[in-house]
Scaffold this motif. Sequence first.
Motif, PDB file in Angstrom:
ATOM      1  N   ALA A   1      34.229 -20.446 -57.636  1.00  0.00           N
ATOM      2  CA  ALA A   1      34.675 -19.792 -56.408  1.00  0.00           C
ATOM      3  C   ALA A   1      33.530 -19.818 -55.406  1.00  0.00           C
ATOM      4  O   ALA A   1      32.402 -19.429 -55.741  1.00  0.00           O
ATOM      5  N   VAL A   2      33.797 -20.278 -54.208  1.00  0.00           N
ATOM      6  CA  VAL A   2      32.765 -20.359 -53.166  1.00  0.00           C
ATOM      7  C   VAL A   2      33.173 -19.482 -51.993  1.00  0.00           C
ATOM      8  O   VAL A   2      34.279 -19.614 -51.459  1.00  0.00           O
ATOM      9  N   VAL A   3      32.274 -18.595 -51.615  1.00  0.00           N
ATOM     10  CA  VAL A   3      32.466 -17.749 -50.433  1.00  0.00           C
ATOM     11  C   VAL A   3      31.730 -18.413 -49.275  1.00  0.00           C
ATOM     12  O   VAL A   3      30.517 -18.647 -49.351  1.00  0.00           O
ATOM     13  N   THR A   4      32.441 -18.729 -48.219  1.00  0.00           N
ATOM     14  CA  THR A   4      31.855 -19.372 -47.035  1.00  0.00           C
ATOM     15  C   THR A   4      31.879 -18.397 -45.874  1.00  0.00           C
ATOM     16  O   THR A   4      32.923 -17.838 -45.537  1.00  0.00           O
ATOM     17  N   SER A   5      30.708 -18.199 -45.272  1.00  0.00           N
ATOM     18  CA  SER A   5      30.578 -17.281 -44.144  1.00  0.00           C
ATOM     19  C   SER A   5      29.709 -17.929 -43.079  1.00  0.00           C
ATOM     20  O   SER A   5      28.645 -18.467 -43.383  1.00  0.00           O
ATOM     21  N   GLY A   6      30.177 -17.910 -41.837  1.00  0.00           N
ATOM     22  CA  GLY A   6      29.404 -18.501 -40.762  1.00  0.00           C
ATOM     23  C   GLY A   6      29.183 -19.996 -40.934  1.00  0.00           C
ATOM     24  O   GLY A   6      28.167 -20.535 -40.487  1.00  0.00           O
ATOM     25  N   GLY A   7      30.132 -20.684 -41.583  1.00  0.00           N
ATOM     26  CA  GLY A   7      30.043 -22.127 -41.763  1.00  0.00           C
ATOM     27  C   GLY A   7      29.143 -22.580 -42.896  1.00  0.00           C
ATOM     28  O   GLY A   7      28.898 -23.778 -43.045  1.00  0.00           O
ATOM     29  N   ARG A   8      28.665 -21.647 -43.746  1.00  0.00           N
ATOM     30  CA  ARG A   8      27.796 -22.038 -44.851  1.00  0.00           C
ATOM     31  C   ARG A   8      28.218 -21.310 -46.126  1.00  0.00           C
ATOM     32  O   ARG A   8      28.729 -20.178 -46.070  1.00  0.00           O
ATOM     33  N   PRO A   9      27.999 -21.924 -47.302  1.00  0.00           N
ATOM     34  CA  PRO A   9      28.245 -21.197 -48.556  1.00  0.00           C
ATOM     35  C   PRO A   9      27.274 -20.022 -48.672  1.00  0.00           C
ATOM     36  O   PRO A   9      26.063 -20.196 -48.559  1.00  0.00           O
ATOM     37  N   ALA A  10      27.811 -18.829 -48.892  1.00  0.00           N
ATOM     38  CA  ALA A  10      26.985 -17.630 -49.013  1.00  0.00           C
ATOM     39  C   ALA A  10      26.940 -17.100 -50.434  1.00  0.00           C
ATOM     40  O   ALA A  10      25.968 -16.452 -50.830  1.00  0.00           O
ATOM     41  N   VAL A  11      27.999 -17.349 -51.212  1.00  0.00           N
ATOM     42  CA  VAL A  11      28.063 -16.930 -52.616  1.00  0.00           C
ATOM     43  C   VAL A  11      28.764 -18.038 -53.380  1.00  0.00           C
ATOM     44  O   VAL A  11      29.771 -18.591 -52.923  1.00  0.00           O
ATOM     45  N   ARG A  12      28.221 -18.356 -54.556  1.00  0.00           N
ATOM     46  CA  ARG A  12      28.845 -19.356 -55.428  1.00  0.00           C
ATOM     47  C   ARG A  12      28.964 -18.758 -56.823  1.00  0.00           C
ATOM     48  O   ARG A  12      27.966 -18.294 -57.389  1.00  0.00           O
ATOM     49  N   ALA A  13      30.184 -18.744 -57.361  1.00  0.00           N
ATOM     50  CA  ALA A  13      30.438 -18.137 -58.661  1.00  0.00           C
ATOM     51  C   ALA A  13      31.025 -19.161 -59.622  1.00  0.00           C
ATOM     52  O   ALA A  13      31.857 -19.982 -59.232  1.00  0.00           O
ATOM     53  N   ARG A  14      30.571 -19.115 -60.866  1.00  0.00           N
ATOM     54  CA  ARG A  14      31.149 -19.924 -61.941  1.00  0.00           C
ATOM     55  C   ARG A  14      31.787 -18.981 -62.956  1.00  0.00           C
ATOM     56  O   ARG A  14      31.152 -18.002 -63.378  1.00  0.00           O
ATOM     57  N   ILE A  15      33.018 -19.278 -63.330  1.00  0.00           N
ATOM     58  CA  ILE A  15      33.788 -18.397 -64.210  1.00  0.00           C
ATOM     59  C   ILE A  15      34.332 -19.193 -65.382  1.00  0.00           C
ATOM     60  O   ILE A  15      35.082 -20.164 -65.197  1.00  0.00           O
ATOM     61  N   TRP A  16      33.938 -18.799 -66.594  1.00  0.00           N
ATOM     62  CA  TRP A  16      34.519 -19.398 -67.804  1.00  0.00           C
ATOM     63  C   TRP A  16      35.746 -18.601 -68.217  1.00  0.00           C
ATOM     64  O   TRP A  16      35.724 -17.361 -68.246  1.00  0.00           O
ATOM     65  N   ARG A  17      36.825 -19.318 -68.538  1.00  0.00           N
ATOM     66  CA  ARG A  17      38.021 -18.735 -69.135  1.00  0.00           C
ATOM     67  C   ARG A  17      38.215 -19.383 -70.497  1.00  0.00           C
ATOM     68  O   ARG A  17      38.119 -20.606 -70.624  1.00  0.00           O
ATOM     69  N   THR A  18      38.465 -18.568 -71.511  1.00  0.00           N
ATOM     70  CA  THR A  18      38.627 -19.095 -72.861  1.00  0.00           C
ATOM     71  C   THR A  18      39.897 -18.525 -73.491  1.00  0.00           C
ATOM     72  O   THR A  18      40.376 -17.457 -73.103  1.00  0.00           O
ATOM     73  N   ILE A  19      40.428 -19.238 -74.490  1.00  0.00           N
ATOM     74  CA  ILE A  19      41.675 -18.854 -75.117  1.00  0.00           C
ATOM     75  C   ILE A  19      41.491 -17.582 -75.940  1.00  0.00           C
ATOM     76  O   ILE A  19      40.447 -17.360 -76.552  1.00  0.00           O
ATOM     77  N   GLY A  20      42.508 -16.723 -75.912  1.00  0.00           N
ATOM     78  CA  GLY A  20      42.471 -15.508 -76.694  1.00  0.00           C
ATOM     79  C   GLY A  20      43.109 -15.711 -78.064  1.00  0.00           C
ATOM     80  O   GLY A  20      44.156 -16.372 -78.181  1.00  0.00           O
ATOM     81  N   THR A  21      42.472 -15.203 -79.102  1.00  0.00           N
ATOM     82  CA  THR A  21      43.005 -15.240 -80.462  1.00  0.00           C
ATOM     83  C   THR A  21      42.798 -13.870 -81.096  1.00  0.00           C
ATOM     84  O   THR A  21      42.023 -13.052 -80.612  1.00  0.00           O
ATOM     85  N   ASP A  22      43.470 -13.631 -82.222  1.00  0.00           N
ATOM     86  CA  ASP A  22      43.346 -12.343 -82.914  1.00  0.00           C
ATOM     87  C   ASP A  22      42.123 -12.372 -83.829  1.00  0.00           C
ATOM     88  O   ASP A  22      42.121 -13.042 -84.871  1.00  0.00           O
ATOM     89  N   THR A  23      41.066 -11.665 -83.425  1.00  0.00           N
ATOM     90  CA  THR A  23      39.849 -11.581 -84.238  1.00  0.00           C
ATOM     91  C   THR A  23      39.563 -10.133 -84.633  1.00  0.00           C
ATOM     92  O   THR A  23      38.406  -9.747 -84.862  1.00  0.00           O
TER      93      THR A  23
END
Length: 264
Positions: free
Chosen positions: A93-115
């Motif tokens: 996810a990239v947040v752009t403010s004033g024509g420039r990237p201001a925040v950059r986020a990386r998000i991992w999503r993984t499968i859910g199992t019964d543990t």
Amino acid sequence: MTATAESYFIRLDQHRYRPTDATSGAWNTAEQHISPMNGLIVQAVERFCSERGPDPMALSRISIDILGALPMEPFSVVVEVIRPGRTIELLEAVVTSGGRPAVRARIWRTIGTDTTQVAGGEADRLPDPNDCELLVLSDDWPGGYIDSIKLRSVGTPEPGRGTAWVSTGTSLVADEPSSDLARLVGLADTANGFCMRESMDSWLFPNVDLAIQLFRQPTGVRLGLDTTVVFGPSGLGVTTTALHDDAGHFGYAQQSLTIRARGK
């Protein structure tokens, strides 16, 4: 924008938002506090995923890099898939403010199992927030974000060590529901400010990132912070927090700090 804003952001279109004064920052009230933005990023990611249809994956890590100051001006949030997969995927996810990237986020999503049969290792639950003393952060920190939250301290915070519950009655986006995860992530950045090692009048110690690792999806509206702040001898620091909800420990957060004396 008023001092009693009921939301942190107002949606302008699919990707663009306007901040309210409830987002104004603690280091500079002319800039946004990053904490509400972190929650908005999670909400944008969840919306992006729901538009693709249901799947068995859940967010497991949220890593947010702050690339620059966020002015109190409209901005956009765009989400894309970096590493696709059926059981694990990486989003950005990239947040752009004033024509420039201001925040950059990386998000991992993984499968859910019964543990359930092997679950364990979490920290002890925090005391009930209703039994904790109200802590007024606005005595030390300015800004609309600080005014928007309520903090209850488990005992008296010491320099660099404290435990507290934080909550807010301010919604993330006006007239839009938010998940418990998005709301709680939107409070996590508070950790670096409530048990300061040094006074902000003499020292600057902003965080340049926030990394959250989850071993359970949180619920509720109150976030517990069990926090330790370490300052190193060469301008570096780390704030480490065990994250709790009403059900107990659910994950960890770390913030990398840049430390310098005021006026230097």
